[in-house]
Scaffold this motif. Structure first.
Motif, PDB file in Angstrom:
ATOM      1  N   VAL A 106     119.348 110.435  56.388  1.00 59.37           N
ATOM      2  CA  VAL A 106     118.379 110.059  56.161  1.00 59.37           C
ATOM      3  C   VAL A 106     118.219 108.796  57.208  1.00 59.37           C
ATOM      4  CG1 VAL A 106     117.111 108.909  54.757  1.00 59.37           C
ATOM      5  CG2 VAL A 106     117.996 111.631  53.486  1.00 59.37           C
ATOM      6  N   LEU A 107     119.705 107.757  57.123  1.00 60.54           N
ATOM      7  CA  LEU A 107     119.207 106.564  57.906  1.00 60.54           C
ATOM      8  C   LEU A 107     118.800 106.806  59.335  1.00 60.54           C
ATOM      9  CD1 LEU A 107     121.550 103.881  56.935  1.00 60.54           C
ATOM     10  CD2 LEU A 107     118.800 103.738  56.372  1.00 60.54           C
ATOM     11  N   THR A 108     119.242 108.044  59.695  1.00 63.29           N
ATOM     12  CA  THR A 108     118.824 107.973  61.431  1.00 63.29           C
ATOM     13  C   THR A 108     117.247 108.975  61.558  1.00 63.29           C
ATOM     14  OG1 THR A 108     120.497 108.888  61.486  1.00 63.29           O
ATOM     15  CG2 THR A 108     121.041 107.316  62.317  1.00 63.29           C
ATOM     16  N   LEU A 154     110.304 111.664  60.920  1.00 67.42           N
ATOM     17  CA  LEU A 154     108.953 111.941  60.302  1.00 67.42           C
ATOM     18  C   LEU A 154     108.043 111.509  60.227  1.00 67.42           C
ATOM     19  CD1 LEU A 154     111.558 114.391  59.315  1.00 67.42           C
ATOM     20  CD2 LEU A 154     110.242 114.475  57.404  1.00 67.42           C
ATOM     21  N   LEU A 155     108.229 110.086  60.481  1.00 65.75           N
ATOM     22  CA  LEU A 155     107.285 108.784  60.424  1.00 65.75           C
ATOM     23  C   LEU A 155     107.349 108.329  61.838  1.00 65.75           C
ATOM     24  CD1 LEU A 155     109.792 105.796  58.978  1.00 65.75           C
ATOM     25  CD2 LEU A 155     107.885 106.988  57.645  1.00 65.75           C
ATOM     26  N   LEU A 171     111.467 110.735  50.001  1.00 67.93           N
ATOM     27  CA  LEU A 171     111.381 109.129  50.094  1.00 67.93           C
ATOM     28  C   LEU A 171     110.195 108.892  50.895  1.00 67.93           C
ATOM     29  CD1 LEU A 171     115.264 109.456  51.689  1.00 67.93           C
ATOM     30  CD2 LEU A 171     113.742 108.450  49.282  1.00 67.93           C
ATOM     31  N   LEU A 172     109.499 109.778  51.562  1.00 65.75           N
ATOM     32  CA  LEU A 172     108.155 109.710  52.374  1.00 65.75           C
ATOM     33  C   LEU A 172     107.078 109.868  51.768  1.00 65.75           C
ATOM     34  CD1 LEU A 172     109.145 111.886  56.095  1.00 65.75           C
ATOM     35  CD2 LEU A 172     108.522 109.456  55.576  1.00 65.75           C
ATOM     36  N   ARG A 208     107.577 121.479  46.695  1.00 65.86           N
ATOM     37  CA  ARG A 208     107.912 121.722  48.486  1.00 65.86           C
ATOM     38  C   ARG A 208     109.571 121.654  48.701  1.00 65.86           C
ATOM     39  NH1 ARG A 208     104.420 123.684  51.408  1.00 65.86           N
ATOM     40  NH2 ARG A 208     105.057 123.013  53.457  1.00 65.86           N
ATOM     41  N   GLY A 209     109.848 119.991  48.522  1.00 60.88           N
ATOM     42  CA  GLY A 209     110.835 119.001  48.661  1.00 60.88           C
ATOM     43  C   GLY A 209     112.276 119.563  48.251  1.00 60.88           C
TER      44      GLY A 209
END
Length: 475
Positions: A221-223, A228-229, A145-146, A114-115
């Motif tokens: 991504v860093l911010t 998402l977390l 990444l998750l 999906r990603g």
């Protein structure tokens, strides 16, 4: 952005004994009544609000000073991101109930595909976009990444989100201050960059794409990882009863973020440092420092300036400062809580909005293509153009949802990811029992894993509804 979420309702009578066999497959037909299940319409309603907010932010750019544009700017995208985390948590729920290695590998494989599909779609949309910064590439990368924390406990996810909300922006600022931000051919700093297909054709382009996705782009991504977390942690809750807590917690986060920024800037003196940093620009432009600060501070496109650490104290929308991340995340959680409460007591009134949220990916791509075809009209008549696009989005989603169910892009992503992931695994460590769902319901009550049509893979995100025209599929 690509899901329709459902949660199990505990059955009023004890469920029948578990069926034996492989992971059930199937799709419910519209209007087919299934007792013991209730659609979490509030999740789709919140996603529908995010769709409408996105349309306002993208189409009514010429009316940027309007309070409505200011209200949705940046926050609509954050709401999408938080809801994306909720969807990942719902996908993981059946596997957490039957945590065999095979089940985990199958779901991780499906999410990875999906990603990849989202990355490809994002690259294609970036080529036709006439202005909107396409988030799908970063969203697809975040899905990858998750994967290592897909089955992490809710508390660990919440702690990681809180740490990331502060550490991510700080690390971003340090790295960009040390190594600089992307620049164009004339040496000018590029704000709000997104990845394009041309970036993938050379080593230098690949480095630029990596920097754009991870650090310096419109959605680094860093911010964005903390959103998402946080959504994954929220998705571990019983969403049928969590509305009030989410409203209270979200409001507290909004006050902490935006109130903390006000305290740091206007009470503790942070604004003086910002005014000093923009003074040279104000002198060159011949305008007061306050006006220069307003102009520069309002142009944040994913990152804050590195001229002074004081920029990290501002809560400018879409700036990625710690206060912006905390405040925007709080607003997103509060909106989700309000939608859950509204759906609980007046869900039928939300039907057009939930249909809009159920087709979010299709509407996202469609509005970008439509906006490109409108030419300069949105610049001369921003609110007329916004109303047209919004009405088309809601009306088409409501009609499509009632007639066909899953949206076209949602169906494509679902079908390809399920097929690419391979045969669905068995449920349960012994490969026999169906997995119980959160809240005490069994998969038969949850519905997503109910067997009706052989040969079709089960949806593992969200849970099927009870009645009405809605399809019982997950996106």
């Amino acid at each position: 952005m690509t899901t329709t979420d459902r949660a199990p309702v505990p059955p009023s009578t004890p469920p029948a004994g578990p069926d034996r066999g492989s992971w059930p497959r199937g799709r419910h037909r519209p209007g087919r009544h299934r007792p013991g299940r209730a659609r979490v319409a509030g999740v789709d309603a919140a996603r529908g609000l995010a769709v409408l907010g996105m349309i306002v932010a993208h189409v009514a750019v010429a009316a940027g000073s309007s309070w409505l544009v200011q209200a949705v700017n940046g926050r609509a995208a954050v709401l999408f991101a938080v809801l994306g985390g909720v969807s990942l948590a719902l996908m993981a729920a059946p596997v957490l109930a039957a945590p065999s290695a095979r089940n985990r590998v199958w779901l991780r494989r499906r999410i990875a595909v999906r990603g990849l599909l989202l990355v490809v779609l994002g690259l294609l949309l970036a080529e036709v976009s006439s202005g909107p910064m396409v988030i799908l590439v970063v969203y697809g990368v975040l899905c990858w990444l998750l994967l290592p924390v897909l089955f992490a406990p809710a508390r660990a996810l919440a702690v990681a989100a809180a740490v990331g909300a502060v550490a991510g922006p700080l690390l971003s600022w340090v790295l960009r201050a040390r190594f600089g931000s992307p620049a164009d051919a004339d040496g000018r700093t590029v704000l709000g960059a997104t990845v394009h297909l041309s970036d993938l054709t050379s080593p230098a382009g690949l480095v630029h794409a990596l920097d754009t996705v991870l650090l310096s782009g419109a959605y680094p991504v860093l911010t964005w990882m903390p959103f998402l977390l946080l959504g994954m942690a929220v998705g571990r809750l019983d969403l049928r009863t969590a509305g009030t807590r989410l409203v209270a917690g979200g409001a507290a986060g909004a006050v902490l973020g935006y109130g903390g920024s006000w305290l740091a800037l206007d009470v503790l003196g942070g604004r003086d440092a910002l005014l000093a940093s923009v003074a040279p620009v104000a002198d060159r432009l011949g305008v007061p420092a306050e006006l220069a600060l307003q102009l520069l501070g309002g142009s944040a496109l994913g990152t804050v300036a590195t001229t002074t650490p004081a920029w990290l104290l501002a809560a400018t929308p879409h700036s990625g400062s710690p206060f912006d991340v905390v405040g925007a995340a709080g607003v997103a959680v509060a909106v989700l809580g309000l939608c859950l409460l509204t759906a609980r007591y007046g869900g039928r009134l939300l039907a057009p909005l939930t249909a809009t949220g159920a087709l979010a990916l299709t509407l996202y791509a469609g509005h970008i293509a439509l906006l490109a075809s409108l030419g300069g009209w949105p610049q001369t008549a921003p609110w007329a153009a916004t109303a047209l696009v919004a009405v088309l989005a809601v009306a088409s989603a409501w009609a499509w949802r009632g007639l066909a169910g899953r949206g076209p892009l949602e169906a494509l992503v679902h079908s390809v990811s399920v097929r690419a992931a391979g045969s669905p695994p068995t449920v349960g460590d012994r490969g026999s029992d169906r997995a119980p769902m959160p809240g005490g319901a069994t998969p038969r009550e949850a519905g997503d894993m109910d067997s009706t049509t052989p040969g079709r893979a089960a949806d593992t995100i969200g849970y099927r509804g009870s009645s009405g025209p809605e399809r019982g599929e997950a996106r």
